[in-house]
Design a protein around this motif. Structure first.
Motif, PDB file in Angstrom:
ATOM      1  N   GLU A  20       0.830  -1.206   0.000  1.00 46.84           N
ATOM      2  CA  GLU A  20       0.000   0.000   0.000  1.00 46.84           C
ATOM      3  C   GLU A  20       0.864   1.257   0.000  1.00 46.84           C
ATOM      4  O   GLU A  20       0.561   2.239  -0.689  1.00 46.84           O
ATOM      5  CB  GLU A  20      -0.927  -0.007   1.221  1.00 46.84           C
ATOM      6  CG  GLU A  20      -1.872   1.185   1.268  1.00 46.84           C
ATOM      7  CD  GLU A  20      -2.814   1.128   2.455  1.00 46.84           C
ATOM      8  OE1 GLU A  20      -3.588   2.083   2.639  1.00 46.84           O
ATOM      9  OE2 GLU A  20      -2.765   0.136   3.200  1.00 46.84           O
ATOM     10  N   ARG A  21       1.959   1.229   0.775  1.00 53.41           N
ATOM     11  CA  ARG A  21       2.838   2.408   0.828  1.00 53.41           C
ATOM     12  C   ARG A  21       3.498   2.649  -0.532  1.00 53.41           C
ATOM     13  O   ARG A  21       3.584   3.800  -1.007  1.00 53.41           O
ATOM     14  CB  ARG A  21       3.901   2.195   1.899  1.00 53.41           C
ATOM     15  CG  ARG A  21       4.805   3.405   2.097  1.00 53.41           C
ATOM     16  CD  ARG A  21       5.823   3.179   3.188  1.00 53.41           C
ATOM     17  NE  ARG A  21       6.854   2.223   2.817  1.00 53.41           N
ATOM     18  CZ  ARG A  21       6.986   1.018   3.341  1.00 53.41           C
ATOM     19  NH1 ARG A  21       6.149   0.593   4.273  1.00 53.41           N
ATOM     20  NH2 ARG A  21       7.957   0.210   2.968  1.00 53.41           N
ATOM     21  N   ASN A  24       0.943   4.131  -2.888  1.00 53.85           N
ATOM     22  CA  ASN A  24       0.725   5.554  -2.606  1.00 53.85           C
ATOM     23  C   ASN A  24       1.887   6.397  -3.120  1.00 53.85           C
ATOM     24  O   ASN A  24       1.680   7.513  -3.632  1.00 53.85           O
ATOM     25  CB  ASN A  24       0.556   5.766  -1.102  1.00 53.85           C
ATOM     26  CG  ASN A  24      -0.779   5.260  -0.589  1.00 53.85           C
ATOM     27  OD1 ASN A  24      -1.751   5.196  -1.326  1.00 53.85           O
ATOM     28  ND2 ASN A  24      -0.828   4.866   0.668  1.00 53.85           N
ATOM     29  N   ILE A  27       1.565   6.697  -6.937  1.00 58.61           N
ATOM     30  CA  ILE A  27       0.486   7.623  -7.290  1.00 58.61           C
ATOM     31  C   ILE A  27       0.939   9.070  -7.113  1.00 58.61           C
ATOM     32  O   ILE A  27       0.685   9.938  -7.965  1.00 58.61           O
ATOM     33  CB  ILE A  27      -0.769   7.331  -6.446  1.00 58.61           C
ATOM     34  CG1 ILE A  27      -1.361   5.976  -6.842  1.00 58.61           C
ATOM     35  CG2 ILE A  27      -1.808   8.423  -6.615  1.00 58.61           C
ATOM     36  CD1 ILE A  27      -2.497   5.521  -5.943  1.00 58.61           C
ATOM     37  N   ALA A  28       1.631   9.343  -6.003  1.00 61.51           N
ATOM     38  CA  ALA A  28       2.098  10.702  -5.742  1.00 61.51           C
ATOM     39  C   ALA A  28       3.093  11.153  -6.801  1.00 61.51           C
ATOM     40  O   ALA A  28       3.039  12.303  -7.282  1.00 61.51           O
ATOM     41  CB  ALA A  28       2.714  10.784  -4.349  1.00 61.51           C
ATOM     42  N   ALA A  44       2.683  13.495   1.354  1.00 61.89           N
ATOM     43  CA  ALA A  44       1.719  12.832   0.464  1.00 61.89           C
ATOM     44  C   ALA A  44       1.499  11.367   0.816  1.00 61.89           C
ATOM     45  O   ALA A  44       0.442  10.802   0.504  1.00 61.89           O
ATOM     46  CB  ALA A  44       2.194  12.944  -0.989  1.00 61.89           C
ATOM     47  N   VAL A  45       2.489  10.711   1.446  1.00 63.59           N
ATOM     48  CA  VAL A  45       2.389   9.278   1.763  1.00 63.59           C
ATOM     49  C   VAL A  45       2.171   9.127   3.267  1.00 63.59           C
ATOM     50  O   VAL A  45       3.050   9.485   4.055  1.00 63.59           O
ATOM     51  CB  VAL A  45       3.658   8.530   1.318  1.00 63.59           C
ATOM     52  CG1 VAL A  45       3.558   7.058   1.669  1.00 63.59           C
ATOM     53  CG2 VAL A  45       3.883   8.713  -0.184  1.00 63.59           C
ATOM     54  N   PRO A  46       1.005   8.601   3.692  1.00 61.21           N
ATOM     55  CA  PRO A  46       0.677   8.545   5.129  1.00 61.21           C
ATOM     56  C   PRO A  46       1.722   7.844   5.979  1.00 61.21           C
ATOM     57  O   PRO A  46       2.046   8.311   7.072  1.00 61.21           O
ATOM     58  CB  PRO A  46      -0.666   7.808   5.150  1.00 61.21           C
ATOM     59  CG  PRO A  46      -1.271   8.083   3.808  1.00 61.21           C
ATOM     60  CD  PRO A  46      -0.115   8.139   2.852  1.00 61.21           C
ATOM     61  N   ASP A  47       2.276   6.733   5.499  1.00 61.49           N
ATOM     62  CA  ASP A  47       3.249   5.990   6.308  1.00 61.49           C
ATOM     63  C   ASP A  47       4.505   6.805   6.582  1.00 61.49           C
ATOM     64  O   ASP A  47       5.145   6.654   7.626  1.00 61.49           O
ATOM     65  CB  ASP A  47       3.630   4.683   5.608  1.00 61.49           C
ATOM     66  CG  ASP A  47       2.566   3.611   5.812  1.00 61.49           C
ATOM     67  OD1 ASP A  47       1.536   3.917   6.448  1.00 61.49           O
ATOM     68  OD2 ASP A  47       2.753   2.487   5.320  1.00 61.49           O
TER      69      ASP A  47
END
Length: 338
Positions: A20-21, A24, A27-28, A44-47
Motif C-alpha cells: 500500500e505504501r 501511494n 500515485i504521488a 503525500a504518503v501517510p506511512d
C-alpha cells in the motif's frame, strides 16, 4: 445478560502495508509534472508522515530501490534548474505507461484460471484486482473453457511472504534454520534465487554466503521470521538457474520420505481424494482409501474440507492435524450468529 466482547480487528500484514505504501508513493510521483521534494513526498504518503525523520529517510531509501528493481522509471531531477542542491523525484508517465495489450480469449481464460490458484490472502487480493482490470478493459473471461480445473496454491508457512519479497527484489536474508534431526536451529545467510513448490512443500533455492555454495532450504524448517540483511538488487541470479533440479539433487525425486495415510471415505464423495490413491470398496457405504504423500499439509486441508465424509484411520498424527484444523475453523467462527 453478559455482553459479548468484539474481537479486535487485525491490521494489515507487513507485506500488505508495504504494498500500500509503494502504491501511494507511485500515485504521488505520477500525479505531478514537477519533481517532488522529500518534504512534499513525506506529506503525500501517510506511512512516511507518521514516523520520525530517521525512519522516513530509511524507509524512503528502501522504497526507491524497490521501485527501480520493479522496473518503475523513478527519476531524480533538480527541483529548481538554477539551484540543484535539493533533488526532486517523479515518474515520467510516458515511460511508465504500458502499450495497449491485446489478448486472445483463450489467453484471458488462462489468466482467470491462474488468478484462482492463490487461495491464501497473500496473493488473493492482487489476483482479484488484476481480473477486475481485465473486466474493465472489456476482456471477458470464458469460465466455461476451463471448467473442472481448480488448481490451488497454499502458503501456510509463516516465512513465505518475506522470502517471496526477497526473491523478487534480490535482497539477502538471514534466518534460523533447523535441519532434519537437529534440535537447535542455525542462523543462515542466503542470497535467495527462487521459491518453488515441489511435492506439497515450498523450497527456497539460493547461495549460502557462509558456506560459499548453493543450497536448498525447506520453508517449513525456517524458525521465526527471516530478516533482510542487504539492499535490493545487491546480487544477480545465475543464468540458467534451475530450482527444481537443485531440489531433486538435495532431496531426491520425491523430495523426502512419503507417508501412507489410510482414510475412510463415504461412498460417492471426495472424488479428488480418490484420484490420489488406491480405493478398496466397502460393503457398508464406506470405502478405504490409501494415499502416499511426501508432505501432509495439503492433504490435511483437503480432508478437513471434506467434513464428515472423510475420516483418518492412520497415522494418528495426521488424524490429530485434521482435528486441530477443524478446531481452528470452529474457533474462528465462534460467536457468529447463524
Amino acid at each position: 445478560m453478559a455482553s459479548r466482547s468484539t474481537p479486535a480487528k487485525k491490521g494489515p500484514s507487513p507485506a500488505a502495508a508495504k504494498t500500500e505504501r509503494l502504491l501511494n508513493l507511485v500515485i504521488a510521483l505520477l500525479s505531478t509534472r514537477q519533481p517532488l521534494s522529500r518534504a512534499r513526498i513525506r506529506q503525500a504518503v501517510p506511512d512516511y508522515a507518521a514516523g520520525s525523520d530517521e525512519a522516513f529517510e530509511r524507509m524512503f531509501e528502501r522504497d526507491k530501490d524497490e521501485l527501480r528493481a520493479l522496473g518503475i522509471p523513478l527519476r531524480t531531477e533538480p527541483i529548481d534548474p538554477f539551484f540543484d542542491d535539493e533533488p526532486g523525484y517523479r515518474i515520467d508517465q510516458r515511460e511508465y505507461a504500458l502499450p495497449q495489450i491485446e489478448l486472445e480469449p483463450d489467453e484471458v481464460a488462462v489468466l482467470g484460471l491462474a488468478s484462482r490458484m492463490w487461495s491464501q490472502a497473500s496473493l488473493a487480493g492482487p489476483a482479484a484486482q488484476a481480473l477486475r482490470k481485465l473486466d474493465a478493459a472489456g476482456l471477458m473471461r470464458d469460465e466455461a473453457s476451463v471448467a473442472g480445473l481448480e488448481p490451488l496454491l497454499h502458503t501456510t508457512e509463516p516465512a513465505f511472504d518475506p522470502v517471496r519479497d526477497a526473491v523478487l527484489t534480490r535482497t539477502a536474508l538471514a534466518f534460523d534454520y533447523r535441519r532434519a534431526g537437529e534440535a537447535e536451529p542455525v542462523t543462515r545467510h542466503v542470497q535467495p534465487w527462487g521459491l518453488t513448490s515441489w511435492h506439497g512443500r515450498w523450497y527456497l533455492t539460493g547461495h549460502d554466503v557462509d558456506r560459499g555454495a548453493s543450497r536448498v532450504f525447506r520453508l517449513d524448517r525456517i524458525v521465526g521470521a527471516p530478516r533482510r540483511t542487504g539492499r535490493a538488487g545487491a546480487f544477480e541470479v545465475p543464468d540458467g538457474h534451475d530450482p527444481r533440479a537443485m531440489i531433486r539433487t538435495a532431496y531426491g525425486d520425491d523430495a523426502g520420505e512419503r507417508t501412507e495415510v489410510v482414510l475412510r471415505v463415504r461412498g460417492g464423495s471426495a472424488s479428488s481424494l480418490r484420484r490420489r490413491g488406491e480405493v478398496e470398496p466397502g460393503d457398508d457405504g464406506w470405502d478405504e482409501l490409501r494415499v502416499r504423500v511426501s508432505g501432509t499439509a495439503s492433504l490435511v486441508q483437503e480432508v478437513a474440507a471434506a467434513g464428515p465424509d472423510v475420516r483418518v484411520l492412520s497415522p494418528a498424527e495426521v488424524r490429530d492435524q485434521v482435528v486441530e484444523a477443524l478446531q481452528a475453523v470452529a474457533a474462528a467462527h465462534e460467536g457468529e450468529e447463524s
